[in-house]
Design an enzyme around this catalytic site. Structure first.
Site, PDB file in Angstrom:
ATOM      1  CB  CYS A   7       2.558  -5.112   4.346  1.00 17.51           C
ATOM      2  SG  CYS A   7       2.238  -6.880   4.300  1.00 17.51           S
ATOM      3  CB  CYS A  79       3.518  -9.202   7.222  1.00 19.58           C
ATOM      4  SG  CYS A  79       4.623  -8.444   8.392  1.00 19.58           S
ATOM      5  CB  CYS A  86       6.257  -7.712  10.794  1.00 15.96           C
ATOM      6  SG  CYS A  86       4.712  -8.531  10.439  1.00 15.96           S
TER       7      CYS A  86
END
Length: 138
Positions: A7, A79, A86
């Site tokens: 993330c 994400c 991302c």
């Protein structure tokens, strides 16, 4: 089996996914990291995971650069929002997946509403990672 969950901040969604996936089997080596790691794991993420019976209070955010030279069975980005990019992982990876989620730390409103968002995303993460585990790792 070695899994890296990525993330941006490695303080919320990736940490919750890490906690759930590790809880499904001790035979999986699970790691999580971010491209711009936060100083600490979001306390609300720790709280809602504790409600689900998983303790991530000892987790710390890591930079993805720590893992770039290692081989991975799976690298999973979590994400989700269109405003967030991302991370791209260019290491030795057998399978790359994206399982996106809203960022509950972006929730604005009363404490009750914010915690509701953390719980909603936590439950989505649990369900999707349980499905991933059952479909790919079991």
């Amino acid at each position: 089996m070695k899994v890296l969950i990525l993330c941006t901040g490695n303080s919320c969604r990736s940490q919750m996914a890490h906690g759930f996936l590790q809880s499904f089997s001790s035979n999986i080596d699970v790691f999580s990291a971010g491209t711009k790691p936060a100083e600490k794991v979001n306390p609300k993420a720790v709280e809602v995971m504790k409600e689900a019976g998983i303790d991530i209070s000892d987790h710390t955010p890591h930079n993805v650069s720590e893992y770039i030279n290692e081989p991975w069975d799976y690298v999973i980005t979590v994400c989700g929002g269109a405003n967030e990019s991302c991370p791209v992982f260019v290491g030795n990876v057998e399978h790359r997946l994206h399982i996106g989620f809203d960022d509950p730390s972006d929730a604005i409103g009363s404490d009750e509403f914010v915690m509701t968002e953390f719980r909603r995303v936590r439950d989505e993460i649990k369900n999707k990672f349980e499905q991933f585990y059952n479909d790919n790792l079991k």
